[in-house]
Design a protein around this motif. Structure first.
Motif, PDB file in Angstrom:
ATOM      1  N   VAL A 117       0.844  -1.194   0.000  1.00  0.00           N
ATOM      2  CA  VAL A 117       0.000   0.000   0.000  1.00  0.00           C
ATOM      3  C   VAL A 117       0.881   1.246   0.000  1.00  0.00           C
ATOM      4  O   VAL A 117       1.746   1.410   0.851  1.00  0.00           O
ATOM      5  N   ARG A 118       0.622   2.143  -0.956  1.00  0.00           N
ATOM      6  CA  ARG A 118       1.368   3.392  -1.048  1.00  0.00           C
ATOM      7  C   ARG A 118       0.519   4.592  -0.650  1.00  0.00           C
ATOM      8  O   ARG A 118       1.039   5.602  -0.188  1.00  0.00           O
ATOM      9  N   VAL A 119      -0.785   4.529  -0.878  1.00  0.00           N
ATOM     10  CA  VAL A 119      -1.666   5.648  -0.552  1.00  0.00           C
ATOM     11  C   VAL A 119      -2.937   5.078   0.071  1.00  0.00           C
ATOM     12  O   VAL A 119      -3.500   4.109  -0.445  1.00  0.00           O
ATOM     13  N   VAL A 120      -3.368   5.669   1.185  1.00  0.00           N
ATOM     14  CA  VAL A 120      -4.633   5.306   1.818  1.00  0.00           C
ATOM     15  C   VAL A 120      -5.397   6.596   2.106  1.00  0.00           C
ATOM     16  O   VAL A 120      -4.859   7.516   2.716  1.00  0.00           O
ATOM     17  N   GLY A 121      -6.630   6.649   1.659  1.00  0.00           N
ATOM     18  CA  GLY A 121      -7.492   7.783   1.960  1.00  0.00           C
ATOM     19  C   GLY A 121      -8.772   7.309   2.617  1.00  0.00           C
ATOM     20  O   GLY A 121      -9.479   6.464   2.064  1.00  0.00           O
ATOM     21  N   VAL A 122      -9.059   7.825   3.794  1.00  0.00           N
ATOM     22  CA  VAL A 122     -10.270   7.435   4.521  1.00  0.00           C
ATOM     23  C   VAL A 122     -10.986   8.695   4.980  1.00  0.00           C
ATOM     24  O   VAL A 122     -10.386   9.766   5.107  1.00  0.00           O
ATOM     25  N   ASN A 123     -12.285   8.553   5.233  1.00  0.00           N
ATOM     26  CA  ASN A 123     -13.119   9.677   5.659  1.00  0.00           C
ATOM     27  C   ASN A 123     -12.978  10.858   4.704  1.00  0.00           C
ATOM     28  O   ASN A 123     -12.851  12.013   5.112  1.00  0.00           O
ATOM     29  N   VAL A 124     -13.021  10.566   3.415  1.00  0.00           N
ATOM     30  CA  VAL A 124     -12.814  11.620   2.425  1.00  0.00           C
ATOM     31  C   VAL A 124     -14.124  11.987   1.715  1.00  0.00           C
ATOM     32  O   VAL A 124     -14.100  12.566   0.632  1.00  0.00           O
ATOM     33  N   ASN A 125     -15.254  11.613   2.322  1.00  0.00           N
ATOM     34  CA  ASN A 125     -16.531  11.920   1.673  1.00  0.00           C
ATOM     35  C   ASN A 125     -16.718  13.421   1.478  1.00  0.00           C
ATOM     36  O   ASN A 125     -17.431  13.852   0.569  1.00  0.00           O
ATOM     37  N   ALA A 126     -16.088  14.252   2.330  1.00  0.00           N
ATOM     38  CA  ALA A 126     -16.184  15.704   2.177  1.00  0.00           C
ATOM     39  C   ALA A 126     -14.976  16.287   1.465  1.00  0.00           C
ATOM     40  O   ALA A 126     -14.898  17.502   1.274  1.00  0.00           O
ATOM     41  N   ASP A 127     -14.016  15.450   1.102  1.00  0.00           N
ATOM     42  CA  ASP A 127     -12.778  15.932   0.473  1.00  0.00           C
ATOM     43  C   ASP A 127     -12.596  15.282  -0.887  1.00  0.00           C
ATOM     44  O   ASP A 127     -11.679  14.480  -1.109  1.00  0.00           O
ATOM     45  N   ARG A 128     -13.486  15.622  -1.800  1.00  0.00           N
ATOM     46  CA  ARG A 128     -13.386  15.091  -3.158  1.00  0.00           C
ATOM     47  C   ARG A 128     -12.055  15.469  -3.797  1.00  0.00           C
ATOM     48  O   ARG A 128     -11.575  14.802  -4.716  1.00  0.00           O
ATOM     49  N   GLU A 129     -11.467  16.548  -3.312  1.00  0.00           N
ATOM     50  CA  GLU A 129     -10.200  17.001  -3.879  1.00  0.00           C
ATOM     51  C   GLU A 129      -9.089  15.971  -3.698  1.00  0.00           C
ATOM     52  O   GLU A 129      -8.174  15.899  -4.524  1.00  0.00           O
ATOM     53  N   PHE A 130      -9.164  15.159  -2.632  1.00  0.00           N
ATOM     54  CA  PHE A 130      -8.128  14.144  -2.480  1.00  0.00           C
ATOM     55  C   PHE A 130      -8.290  13.051  -3.533  1.00  0.00           C
ATOM     56  O   PHE A 130      -7.302  12.504  -4.020  1.00  0.00           O
ATOM     57  N   GLY A 131      -9.524  12.720  -3.884  1.00  0.00           N
ATOM     58  CA  GLY A 131      -9.725  11.782  -4.981  1.00  0.00           C
ATOM     59  C   GLY A 131      -9.149  12.324  -6.272  1.00  0.00           C
ATOM     60  O   GLY A 131      -8.521  11.598  -7.058  1.00  0.00           O
ATOM     61  N   LEU A 132      -9.358  13.615  -6.518  1.00  0.00           N
ATOM     62  CA  LEU A 132      -8.786  14.250  -7.706  1.00  0.00           C
ATOM     63  C   LEU A 132      -7.266  14.230  -7.633  1.00  0.00           C
ATOM     64  O   LEU A 132      -6.584  13.987  -8.640  1.00  0.00           O
ATOM     65  N   ALA A 133      -6.723  14.480  -6.444  1.00  0.00           N
ATOM     66  CA  ALA A 133      -5.268  14.456  -6.281  1.00  0.00           C
ATOM     67  C   ALA A 133      -4.707  13.063  -6.575  1.00  0.00           C
ATOM     68  O   ALA A 133      -3.636  12.933  -7.180  1.00  0.00           O
TER      69      ALA A 133
END
Length: 882
Positions: A441-457
């Motif tokens: 695993v290189r990247v983990v994003g959790v609790n990002v329902n309000a941070d769509r920008e991290f998905g874009l990143a």
């Protein structure tokens, strides 16, 4: 004359008489001879008659024997043909006699054995049931009928796959005693949570059971929706029975009366049940006449007639031995254990190569074999669908466990992003509770329902990696990852799998984030396959995502489809398999959802945290101390202020850098503001959230203070309101030689800075600057500038003399008032961070007409630096402990 005349006449007469006598004597002699000859011939014939009679009898016997042999041969052929047909219609457990009976799980039996027909040799007597009929049994002796029912149930359960039939048994007279051998099935759950194999209905439970059956039929019909006439036809099209048959056994007493409501529901089930896979087996209760109702009528003893055999007498089989029923019931209740997480793991870790593809099992197919998922050139990407609670997270755990134990970090990299409110992937990153992590695993994003920008990143990050790999492939004249790895064996070219759970959140708004994200997804989906970058998108329901389903070319790249129970629009439109599978199952389809490619998989339970932790620690230990932990982005966590270097960095001469917070980025990049001798190198923090505004000013101050040798720069903190005073004083204590400015001192202080020409870097941190508006607006004397005029001069000319203001205004309107009111130029504010300020309020400061698209949310700010940004970016203020 007369005498003479009479004499010749007499003579002539005499002569004639003599001649006549002679003729008579000759005739008599001839007759005597003929008689003698006839007698001789007759005697000869009589002497030969016994031989002829014997010959005739022998000939007759021969003909009879030949006819009997021919009849026997023909009868034997017909009997053999009938026996063969019976064996085909009722194979294995469906048609075997009790001495040799054993479960066979041969599939759907067309017919079930009930006894034999009186032929020599006897022929099996069969009756229809599953997908064909209801059975109504009548006769003088209920025990005989119950034995017949027990035999039919045993044969039915013995030939279908485990869990293929669910039973409801209603026996108010004996409370299930007649079928007591099936009692163990009442505590046995069908795999996948579909319910118990058998349910014994109490005397008062018949009405609810009939209601349940009627409701089930209605649900099945709504699922079929006219596409298929029956569940059997749907099963044939899908390649597998979508859910268990349901059989209701009603053992009533003679003359059992049903209420009007019960009768109405029973009649509905009778008319519509068979098409929906629902069947009745009754005795003592009359069924409504219907073509699907078949009868078994016991005449006396074990002799009966059936609707299928007509007037032929059937000798019923005896009831199955009690020990056979009980033993089978216990065996079926124990069941074949489902696949476990351990069964998905290989005997040896990290032995597989990802050069050409990734292959890993996720569960057990209908044949008991593990079903593998493949990601490579074809299929390149996967789409997973299932409503909340259907098991998406469990499925992903199964898949990740199988992948991570087969492919080492040099073969596989995982990027995991979860948009729903939860921490499903957090276990794969280190934490205070568990320092281990999954090495791939290189990247983990959790609790990002309000941070769509991290998905874009994340998509931007993958796009950059795709560009890097494409350049390397071009350099080495490679068209696929396998070729690149061959041509560049020293390079690091693992396959990348990016899993985005609830990806519809990323595409759920009509804004710049969605537009860019869709474009990146389309490019990654189209070109990623050749460079070993694979997307796995999971969602509860993708039916309303216009941004995705409007791009048919994008969706077409996701040829691997995995549908969990009740998933919508994951499979092809006419493929109804997901509507009918039970919980803990999935439909795997590698042909874009076309029904012939369906594979139904039973998923193991992969949620045991202790088992996961043991496996993860094993892999973590195998990776060694050089393994790098993944980037964890937690949307609910406040990033800590970074550890600063102990000595000033060399770039301080080019302009010090203020740290304002953390950007929403894969690389954990800080939001920075470089304070050069360029006009406008000031910062305005805008909004009423005191804690966040104080955190931004504090982090900027700490970073700037560390970049200067003691005494080489001047620092001042002006606190003009009581709310931020504790934080302001804490910052002042951390800055060397810091001046503390109150509201009464602010105007003379500003005047001194305007006149300062020392060229020494000076940083002013002004808390709630708008609160000093009365003081700043007051006229000090004739010809003397007001505080507002001094502030404007300082903001406009200060940066060129290395004096920079980092101030906090609680509204844009107050900032504008301090700088000259409506129509005032705001060029002196070259950078700003907006907290609880809406985008349209930022229009005076924004390069975008009408202001940026920005909806404030807690612990987030919108940052824009005119010197470096084309568009504002989201910033998370640091947690600063002073």
């Amino acid at each position: 004359m007369a005498e003479r005349a009479r004499g010749p006449l007499v003579t002539a007469v005499r002569r004639d008489l003599a001649a006549a006598r002679a003729a008579v004597r000759a005739a008599l002699v001839a007759a005597t001879v003929a008689h003698t000859e006839a007698r001789t011939q007759s005697e000869a014939v009589r002497s030969k008659a016994p031989d002829r009679h014997r010959a005739l009898a022998a000939e007759r016997d021969a003909v009879r024997h030949a006819a009997e042999e021919k009849l026997a041969r023909e009868t034997g052929t017909v009997a053999a043909a009938l026996a063969e047909l019976a064996g085909q219609a009722a194979p294995g457990a469906a048609g075997a006699t009790w001495p040799v009976w054993q479960p066979s799980q041969t599939g759907t039996p067309t017919l079930l054995r009930i006894g034999s027909l009186e032929f020599d040799p006897p022929l099996p007597a069969l009756v229809p049931l599953l997908d064909a009929a209801h059975l109504s049994l009548t006769g003088p002796d209920p025990s005989t009928l119950d034995g017949c029912v027990a035999g039919l149930l045993l044969r039915m359960l013995g030939c279908v796959p485990a869990g293929g039939v669910r039973l409801w048994i209603y026996d108010p007279g004996r409370l299930g005693g007649a079928l007591a051998g099936f009692a163990p099935l009442a505590g046995a759950e069908i795999a996948g949570g579909a319910g118990p194999i058998a349910t014994f209905v109490g005397p008062g439970g018949l009405a609810a059971t009939l209601d349940e059956f009627a409701a089930h039929i209605q649900r099945v019909n709504s699922v079929l929706a006219g596409e298929y006439a029956t569940v059997a036809k749907a099963a044939a099209a899908l390649g597998r029975r979508p859910e268990p048959w349901r059989v209701l056994v009603l053992l009533g007493d003679p003359g059992t009366e049903l209420s009007a409501a019960q009768r109405a529901q029973l009649d509905r089930v009778t008319r519509t049940g068979v098409a929906a896979g629902v069947h009745l087996m009754v005795r003592g209760v009359d069924l409504e006449p219907h073509p699907t109702v078949r009868t078994v009528t016991v005449t006396e003893g074990f002799l009966a007639r059936t609707g299928l055999t007509g007037d032929l007498t059937v000798v019923l089989d005896p009831p199955p031995p009690a020990e056979l029923v009980t033993g089978f019931g216990k065996e079926l209740a124990a069941g074949r254990p489902p696949a476990t997480l351990d069964s998905l793991l290989p005997a040896e870790r990290w032995t597989a190569s990802a050069a050409r593809e990734l292959r890993a099992p996720i569960g057990e197919g209908t044949d008991g074999e593990l079903v593998e998922l493949t990601l490579g050139d074809d299929p390149p990407h996967a789409l997973i669908g299932g409503p909340s609670g259907s098991g998406k997270t469990n499925l992903l755990y199964c898949w990740l466990a199988a992948l991570a134990t087969r492919y080492g970090p040099d073969e596989l990299e995982l990027h995991l992003l979860d948009f729903k409110e939860g921490v499903s992937f957090a276990r794969f990153a280190p934490s205070p509770r568990d320092p281990s992590w999954l090495p791939q695993v290189r990247v983990v994003g959790v609790n990002v329902n309000a941070d769509r920008e991290f998905g874009l990143a994340l998509l931007r990050h993958l796009a950059e990696e795709l560009k890097r790999r494409a350049a390397a492939a071009k350099q080495h004249e490679a068209t696929k990852l396998a070729e690149l790895r061959t041509e560049d064996p020293q390079g690091h070219w693992p396959r990348i799998v990016a899993v985005i759970d609830e990806f519809q959140v990323l595409l759920g708004a009509r804004d710049q984030v969605t537009t860019e994200a869709v474009g990146l997804l389309e490019d990654l989906a189209r070109r990623g396959r050749s460079q070993g970058i694979h997307l796995v998108l999971a969602s509860q329901d993708v039916s309303g995502i216009e941004a995705l389903w409007g791009r048919s070319a994008l969706v077409a790249q996701f040829t691997l489809r995995i549908a969990l129970p009740k998933a919508r629009r994951i499979l092809a439109e006419a493929n109804l398999a997901a509507e009918l599978i039970p919980r803990h199952h999935a439909v795997v389809n590698a042909d874009s959802g076309a029904a012939p490619a369906n594979q139904v998989v039973r998923l193991p339970d992969a949620g045991d945290r202790a088992r996961w932790q043991a496996m993860q620690e094993e892999l973590w230990g195998r990776a060694g101390v050089l393994a790098q932990p993944p980037r964890l982005f937690d949307g609910d966590a406040v990033p800590p202020f970074p550890e600063l270097p102990s000595s000033p960095p060399t770039f301080a001469k080019e302009g010090a850098v203020a740290l304002l917070g953390e950007t929403i980025d894969v690389g954990r990049r800080p939001a920075t503001l470089r304070l050069t001798r360029t006009p406008g190198r000031n910062l305005a923090v805008l909004g009423t959230r005191t804690e966040e505004a104080c955190a931004i000013l504090a982090s900027a101050g700490l970073a700037l203070g560390r970049q200067h040798e003691p005494g080489s720069a001047a620092f001042a903190v002006a606190c003009l309101d009581s709310d931020p005073e504790p934080s302001a004083k804490a910052l002042a204590r951390e800055l060397p030689g810091c001046r503390w400015i109150t509201a009464g001192d602010v105007v003379p202080f500003l005047a001194s800075l305007v006149d300062d020409d020392s060229g020494r870097p000076t940083y002013v941190f002004a808390y709630a600057l708008d609160a000093a508006a009365p003081v700043l607006g007051a006229r000090r004397g004739p010809g003397e500038p007001t505080g507002h005029e001094l502030l404007r001069t300082l903001l406009g000319r200060g940066p060129e003399r290395r004096t920079h203001v980092l101030g906090w205004w609680r509204t844009v309107a107050r900032l504008r008032d301090d700088l000259g009111g409506i129509g005032a130029r705001l060029d002196a504010i070259g950078a700003w961070i907006a907290l609880d300020v809406h985008g349209n309020e930022l229009a005076p400061l924004s390069p975008q007409p009408g202001g940026p698209v920005w909806y404030p949310r807690p612990q987030r700010g919108l940052y824009f630096d005119r010197a470096t940004h084309r568009h504002p970016e989201i910033v998370i203020p640091y947690e600063v402990n002073l």
